[in-house]
Write a protein that holds these residues in place. Structure first.
Motif, short mmCIF file in Angstrom:
data_model
loop_
_atom_site.label_atom_id
_atom_site.label_comp_id
_atom_site.label_asym_id
_atom_site.label_seq_id
_atom_site.Cartn_x
_atom_site.Cartn_y
_atom_site.Cartn_z
N VAL A 122 -16.53 17.62 36.18
CA VAL A 122 -14.84 17.64 36.08
C VAL A 122 -14.55 17.44 34.50
O VAL A 122 -14.87 16.59 33.94
CB VAL A 122 -14.21 16.52 36.99
CG1 VAL A 122 -12.77 16.41 36.73
CG2 VAL A 122 -14.55 16.74 38.38
N TYR A 123 -13.69 18.28 33.94
CA TYR A 123 -13.23 18.25 32.88
C TYR A 123 -11.71 18.33 32.55
O TYR A 123 -11.46 19.72 33.07
CB TYR A 123 -13.78 18.97 31.89
CG TYR A 123 -13.43 18.82 30.49
CD1 TYR A 123 -13.90 17.88 29.71
CD2 TYR A 123 -12.61 19.72 29.87
CE1 TYR A 123 -13.68 17.71 28.18
CE2 TYR A 123 -12.47 19.72 28.30
CZ TYR A 123 -12.75 18.76 27.49
OH TYR A 123 -12.43 18.46 26.39
N CYS A 124 -10.77 17.32 32.50
CA CYS A 124 -9.27 17.91 32.32
C CYS A 124 -8.75 17.23 31.10
O CYS A 124 -9.21 16.08 30.88
CB CYS A 124 -8.91 16.89 33.66
SG CYS A 124 -9.46 17.72 35.23
N THR A 125 -7.76 18.07 30.57
CA THR A 125 -7.07 17.58 29.60
C THR A 125 -5.54 17.52 29.92
O THR A 125 -5.14 18.16 30.97
CB THR A 125 -7.30 18.23 28.37
OG1 THR A 125 -6.51 19.66 28.47
CG2 THR A 125 -8.85 18.46 27.94
N ASP A 126 -4.82 17.11 28.97
CA ASP A 126 -3.37 17.24 29.11
C ASP A 126 -2.66 18.36 28.59
O ASP A 126 -1.56 18.45 28.57
CB ASP A 126 -2.56 15.70 28.69
CG ASP A 126 -3.00 15.68 27.10
OD1 ASP A 126 -3.54 16.24 26.56
OD2 ASP A 126 -2.33 14.75 26.58
N GLY A 127 -3.45 19.27 28.13
CA GLY A 127 -3.11 20.46 27.68
C GLY A 127 -2.73 20.31 25.90
O GLY A 127 -2.53 21.47 25.47
N ALA A 128 -2.61 18.92 25.50
CA ALA A 128 -2.47 18.81 24.15
C ALA A 128 -4.00 18.50 23.60
O ALA A 128 -3.89 18.17 22.28
CB ALA A 128 -1.62 17.85 23.75
N GLY A 129 -4.77 18.51 24.18
CA GLY A 129 -6.27 18.11 23.66
C GLY A 129 -6.83 16.77 24.04
O GLY A 129 -8.02 16.37 23.64
N ILE A 130 -5.99 15.84 24.69
CA ILE A 130 -6.44 14.56 25.17
C ILE A 130 -7.00 14.60 26.41
O ILE A 130 -6.62 14.96 27.32
CB ILE A 130 -5.17 13.65 25.04
CG1 ILE A 130 -4.18 13.52 23.88
CG2 ILE A 130 -5.68 12.29 25.70
CD1 ILE A 130 -5.01 13.05 22.73
N VAL A 131 -8.45 14.12 26.32
CA VAL A 131 -9.39 14.17 27.56
C VAL A 131 -8.71 13.25 28.74
O VAL A 131 -8.77 12.00 28.34
CB VAL A 131 -10.79 14.31 27.34
CG1 VAL A 131 -11.52 14.13 28.56
CG2 VAL A 131 -11.21 15.13 26.27
N LYS A 132 -8.59 13.70 29.62
CA LYS A 132 -8.05 12.67 30.88
C LYS A 132 -9.33 12.41 31.71
O LYS A 132 -9.22 11.44 32.28
CB LYS A 132 -6.80 13.39 31.75
CG LYS A 132 -5.69 13.58 30.69
CD LYS A 132 -4.90 12.18 30.30
CE LYS A 132 -3.67 12.35 29.71
NZ LYS A 132 -3.19 11.22 29.46
N GLN A 133 -10.23 13.28 32.07
CA GLN A 133 -11.35 13.16 32.76
C GLN A 133 -12.26 13.91 32.43
O GLN A 133 -12.21 15.00 32.18
CB GLN A 133 -10.82 13.44 34.19
CG GLN A 133 -11.82 12.84 35.20
CD GLN A 133 -11.66 12.70 36.72
OE1 GLN A 133 -10.67 13.72 36.93
NE2 GLN A 133 -12.06 12.08 37.52
#
Length: 166
Positions: A122-133
């Protein structure tokens, strides 16, 4: 292909030593850009069609070009900028094992198979490049009939296996 470049991978690892270990896991991946290096890489595929697979640079699986068909495609793309839409990847030769595959509830006869081991992630970002998970969530083993070039589970070519660790 981008993550096989040390300069890119270094941005996502805590140290050079970790980058080195990750790079050991990747197979050779070559661009087919319209330059001297791309020409050299294309010639490598032409000279050794059993050693590489030609892959389109787009999302989704399949559409890979293998063996003599790959050789012919590389020859036809000589001098054509469309060649840069593909990469060459060193072909992985997995060990063969006798196995059965269950598809739609029906067990197959026993035949030679090959398996690939990987991880569900699982790899998720906030769309601005900040990794959330960014985490591994479990093992993945995909098994298919030996000699089958493509490996799609969704189209019925391969099956998901359950690992049994000894």
């Amino acid at each position: 292909m981008v993550l096989t470049q040390r300069s890119v991978l270094d941005r996502y690892t805590p140290s050079s030593a970790v980058t080195d270990k990750i790079l050991e896991l990747f197979c050779e991946t070559l661009h087919l850009n319209m330059n001297v290096e791309g020409d050299k890489n294309a010639q490598l595929g032409i000279d050794h069609p059993d050693g590489y697979v030609m892959k389109p640079q787009r999302e989704g699986g399949g559409h890979n070009i293998w063996e003599e068909e790959m050789r012919e495609k590389l020859l036809s793309l000589s001098g054509d900028p469309a060649r840069a839409q593909y990469i060459l990847m060193k072909r992985i030769t997995a060990p063969r094992r006798k196995n059965k595959i269950v598809r739609r509830g029906v067990m197959s006869e026993r035949f030679n198979t090959v398996s690939e081991f990987g991880c569900f992630s699982v790899y998720c970002t906030d769309g601005a490049g900040i990794v959330k998970q960014n985490k591994t969530v479990g093992p993945l083993i995909r098994t298919k009939v030996a000699g089958e070039n493509e490996g799609g589970v969704g189209v019925g070519i391969a099956a998901i296996d359950s690992p049994y660790f000894v």
